[in-house]
Enzyme design. Structure first.
Site, mmCIF file in Angstrom:
data_model
loop_
_atom_site.group_PDB
_atom_site.id
_atom_site.type_symbol
_atom_site.label_atom_id
_atom_site.label_comp_id
_atom_site.label_asym_id
_atom_site.label_seq_id
_atom_site.Cartn_x
_atom_site.Cartn_y
_atom_site.Cartn_z
ATOM 1 N N GLN A 100 46.062 107.358 -18.181
ATOM 2 C CA GLN A 100 46.539 107.869 -16.862
ATOM 3 C C GLN A 100 45.735 106.447 -16.308
ATOM 4 O O GLN A 100 44.397 106.722 -16.231
ATOM 5 C CB GLN A 100 46.163 108.765 -16.582
ATOM 6 N N TYR A 182 44.706 112.754 -5.302
ATOM 7 C CA TYR A 182 44.357 111.583 -4.855
ATOM 8 C C TYR A 182 45.249 110.881 -4.201
ATOM 9 O O TYR A 182 46.386 109.961 -3.527
ATOM 10 C CB TYR A 182 44.316 110.653 -6.817
ATOM 11 N N ARG A 324 43.895 122.731 -21.144
ATOM 12 C CA ARG A 324 42.974 123.428 -21.306
ATOM 13 C C ARG A 324 43.215 124.074 -22.799
ATOM 14 O O ARG A 324 42.361 124.418 -23.798
ATOM 15 C CB ARG A 324 42.856 124.799 -20.628
#
Ligand code: FMN
Length: 355
Positions: A100, A182, A324
């Site tokens: 990424q 971001y 997760r």
């Protein structure tokens, strides 16, 4: 039994052995952006565990683009070299190595979560964050410096250079990080982009920088290899970025040759109210898949094998990204196969444990 979750996916010339993708996860464990043994074991274990794609965390295209001083980077050759052993290992396990590419914008220069996650001052080893507009994330964050037009163009080049380095590093998939508040998401959202030049204002203006990045990366990334974009499909705030704009933006991305939209949400502003629940972001992947007619990935509280299978069976997404659940259990894919009665090939070294 034939399942969707364990049916292979082909994008361009790349075959993914199944549709369980490791969602990018910052480890805050690098020094000077260079991957180390932690990243090898962390990413490598998830390849051994059976995932179809293992995406390395948000990896910064410049030193200032790191979320924290411990983030991975891909702005120099030392970083490329250190990634090579990791990508070969992932590929040897039958998984596809992805990366990424990211720039943290105004949310750069923060401490890792286990040290509070708050901004790191320049005097403590932090740096000055940059953004489309000089508005800080919250009262504790410093005001970011507004990027000039020539700096915006330089950042487009930084992403393209990082893409070429990613190729040298052995990655087969790039995901551009346009989500979670971001830099690129900050350009997209009217809440963080107050520019009055051609990079702000209308949807076209706000999308200009992210689209330039997408095009520049597509131009240098081999046509045989897939390019993904992660978006936040909504800011979860009235007057912010939303699903309607995401659909239009995704059409532009599709037309530039983006192969898959990974549909996340939020992260732009601290006061957003996010209705977190199992599969809560799946409807974004479903809408974009249907309205833009392109592959999508669903992410967010996908934790169960049957849940993942149902998302794919219902045509809500082409792949699932798990974060997760794969931290809790790197062998989630192997366990999911058992639950769905799929005979999934185990790593030969572990065959004696297969029951
Ligand atoms: C430790 C950790 C680090 C993360 N780092 C990133 C990241 O680098 N890039 C990103 O797009 N999302 C990041 N995320 C978000 C995840 O990729 C994912 O979208 C989110 O956790 C929801 O999926 P889950 O419910 O399966 O965990 C991170 C999440 C966790 C838990």
């Amino acid at each position: 039994m034939a399942t969707k979750l364990f049916s292979p996916l082909f994008l361009r010339t790349v075959e993914f052995r199944n549709r369980i993708f490791v969602s990018p996860m910052c480890q805050y464990s690098a020094l000077h952006g260079v991957p180390n043994d932690w990243h090898m074991v962390h990413l490598g274990s998830r390849a051994v565990g059976g995932a179809g794609l293992v995406i390395a965390e948000a990896t910064a295209v410049t030193a200032e683009g790191r979320i924290s001083p411990g983030d991975l980077g891909i702005w120099n050759d030392q970083q490329v070299k250190a990634f090579q052993a990791i990508t070969s290992f992932i590929a040897e396990q039958g998984s596809v190595p992805g990366i990424q590419l990211a720039h943290a914008g105004r949310k750069a220069s923060t401490a890792p979560p286990w040290k509070g996650g708050r901004p790191v001052k320049i005097s403590d080893g932090g740096w000055q964050p940059v953004a489309p507009t000089a508005v800080s994330f919250d009262d504790e964050y410093p005001s970011p410096r507004e990027l000039s037009q020539s700096e915006i163009a330089e950042h487009v080049s930084k992403f393209a250079e990082a893409a070429l380095r990613s190729l040298d590093a052995g990655f087969k998939v790039i995901e551009l990080h346009m989500a979670h508040g971001y830099l690129m998401h900050e350009f997209l959202s009217p809440l963080t982009n107050k520019r009055t030049d051609e990079y702000g204002g209308s949807l076209e203006g706000r999308a200009r920088f992210p689209l330039h990045v997408a095009k520049a990366v597509r131009d240098v990334w081999p046509s045989e290899l897939p390019l993904f974009v992660r978006i936040s499909a909504t800011d979860w705030v009235e007057g912010g970025w939303d699903l309607e704009q995401s659909v239009k933006f995704a059409k532009w991305l599709r037309d530039l040759g983006i192969d898959l939209i990974d549909c996340s949400s939020g992260g732009l502003v601290p006061h957003a109210k996010v209705p977190v629940a199992p599969g809560y972001q799946v409807p974004f992947a479903a809408t974009i898949r249907r309205e833009v007619n392109m592959p999508t990935g669903a992410v967010g509280l996908i934790t169960e094998a049957h849940q993942a299978e149902e998302i794919l069976q219902k045509g809500e997404a082409d792949v699932v990204f798990l974060a997760r659940a794969l931290l809790r259990d790197p062998y989630w894919p192997i366990h999911a196969a058992k639950e769905l009665s799929v005979d999934f090939p185990w790593p030969v070294q572990y065959l004696r444990a297969k029951t």
